[in-house]
Design an enzyme around this catalytic site. Structure first.
Site, PDB file in Angstrom:
ATOM      1  N   ASN A 140       8.931  -9.156  -7.970  1.00  0.00           N
ATOM      2  CA  ASN A 140      10.068  -8.770  -8.820  1.00  0.00           C
ATOM      3  C   ASN A 140      10.779  -7.542  -8.263  1.00  0.00           C
ATOM      4  OD1 ASN A 140       8.348  -6.690  -9.372  1.00  0.00           O
ATOM      5  ND2 ASN A 140       7.949  -7.229 -11.498  1.00  0.00           N
TER       6      ASN A 140
ATOM      7  N   HIS B   9       9.411  -4.702  -7.266  1.00  0.00           N
ATOM      8  CA  HIS B   9       8.849  -3.382  -7.560  1.00  0.00           C
ATOM      9  C   HIS B   9       8.301  -2.720  -6.300  1.00  0.00           C
ATOM     10  CE1 HIS B   9       4.601  -5.103  -8.741  1.00  0.00           C
ATOM     11  NE2 HIS B   9       4.593  -4.722  -7.487  1.00  0.00           N
TER      12      HIS B   9
ATOM     13  N   GLU C 233       8.239  -0.899 -12.050  1.00  0.00           N
ATOM     14  CA  GLU C 233       8.649  -2.243 -12.454  1.00  0.00           C
ATOM     15  C   GLU C 233      10.152  -2.299 -12.742  1.00  0.00           C
ATOM     16  OE1 GLU C 233       6.693  -4.541 -11.899  1.00  0.00           O
ATOM     17  OE2 GLU C 233       4.964  -4.679 -13.231  1.00  0.00           O
TER      18      GLU C 233
HETATM   19  C1  GLP Z   1       0.949  -4.470  -6.349  1.00  0.00           C
HETATM   20  C2  GLP Z   1       1.066  -3.056  -5.809  1.00  0.00           C
HETATM   21  C3  GLP Z   1       2.266  -2.879  -4.929  1.00  0.00           C
HETATM   22  C4  GLP Z   1       2.362  -4.015  -3.928  1.00  0.00           C
HETATM   23  C5  GLP Z   1       2.525  -5.302  -4.674  1.00  0.00           C
HETATM   24  C6  GLP Z   1       2.655  -6.518  -3.781  1.00  0.00           C
HETATM   25  O1  GLP Z   1       1.649  -4.661  -7.531  1.00  0.00           O
HETATM   26  N1  GLP Z   1       1.101  -2.076  -6.836  1.00  0.00           N
HETATM   27  O2  GLP Z   1       2.199  -1.615  -4.280  1.00  0.00           O
HETATM   28  O3  GLP Z   1       3.446  -3.813  -3.063  1.00  0.00           O
HETATM   29  O4  GLP Z   1       1.362  -5.481  -5.479  1.00  0.00           O
HETATM   30  O5  GLP Z   1       1.412  -6.986  -3.425  1.00  0.00           O
HETATM   31  P1  GLP Z   1       1.119  -8.031  -2.287  1.00  0.00           P
HETATM   32  O6  GLP Z   1       1.328  -7.306  -1.015  1.00  0.00           O
HETATM   33  O7  GLP Z   1      -0.312  -8.431  -2.482  1.00  0.00           O
HETATM   34  O8  GLP Z   1       2.060  -9.145  -2.501  1.00  0.00           O
END
Ligand code: GLP
Length: 241
Positions: free
Chosen positions: A136, A138, A143
């Site tokens: 999304n 973030h 968020e």
């Molecule tokens: C979590 C973390 C983020 C990260 C995101 C994406 O929500 N708080 O810092 O960037 O996940 O994760 P992934 O890399 O596993 O897709």
């Protein structure tokens, strides 16, 4: 802002590790902002390889992680404390006292957020911040919202993040609903920002961050105003650019 495209997630990780390694060689006492999630894993693998090969020394480095879930034990297999030990800290010569993470179990979470921001300021600010991106848009756990929050704060996770992170937990009910996250101000204050994004499920967030208006509904879009932001993308994550 610079955007570099690669064929594979491994290449993205290698490129990120080259930039982090160059930062460390230039300033061995660098303050590194670190991220969790699957995106930085190839970067951490490459940093470990370079350390084992005798190329990178972390003995003077200082690290601050972006975020941590609230109210799960640091030893829980899904805590970000555990993740960082397993994926990086246990394999390099970073001094444990130099590896900082927010305490999601602090009795007073607002005081903990203020303490964490002060600790970063006392260390001289972040030299290089590594980031992933949520589906999304973030960054950290900032968020989608109608505003950018400056400082470290407690975040209520959105349903889409709970669903995205559910894969690491036994069930959706086990995914924590809150987290402590660095704010957008602390991220933007980093002297350099490095965002890694891989895989087709990031393509829409990457497109919105790079191609649409700067909007807190896609928190990563603010990075376009950073004086030294680098996006490292694989072809799948860049497919909608
Ligand atoms: C979590 C973390 C983020 C990260 C995101 C994406 O929500 N708080 O810092 O960037 O996940 O994760 P992934 O890399 O596993 O897709």
């Amino acid at each position: 802002m610079q955007v570099h495209l690669y064929d594979t997630a491994e290449q993205v990780g290698q490129a990120a590790a080259i930039l982090i390694g160059a930062q460390l060689l230039e300033k061995p006492s660098s303050v590194l902002g670190l991220a969790t999630g699957s995106s930085p894993i190839p970067t951490y693998r490459e940093l470990i390889r370079l350390h084992r090969a005798g190329v990178l020394d972390f003995s003077s480095a200082i690290t601050f992680n972006l975020d941590e879930y609230c109210r799960i034990s640091e030893e829980h297999p899904c805590s970000y404390h555990r993740f960082m030990k397993d994926e990086l800290f246990d394999h390099i010569n970073l001094k444990p006292e130099n590896a900082h993470m927010p305490d999601g179990n602090a009795a007073d979470l607002s005081a903990e957020c203020a303490r964490y921001d002060r600790a970063i300021a006392r260390a001289g600010g972040i030299d290089l911040q590594l980031l992933g991106i949520g589906r999304n848009g973030h960054i950290g756990f900032n968020e989608p919202s109608d505003q950018f929050v400056y400082g470290c704060h407690v975040v209520r996770l959105t349903q889409s993040t709970i669903e995205a992170n559910r894969r690491f937990f036994d069930s959706e009910a086990d995914v924590p609903r809150e987290a402590v996250s660095l704010g957008i101000g602390s991220i933007m204050n980093a002297r350099r920002v490095l965002l890694v994004a891989t895989g087709a499920d990031k393509a829409e967030a990457v497109r919105k961050a790079i191609c649409e208006d700067i909007d807190p509904d896609t928190q990563a879009s603010i990075l376009r105003t950073h004086p030294s932001a680098v996006f490292l993308l694989d072809r799948a994550a860049a497919a909608r650019l």
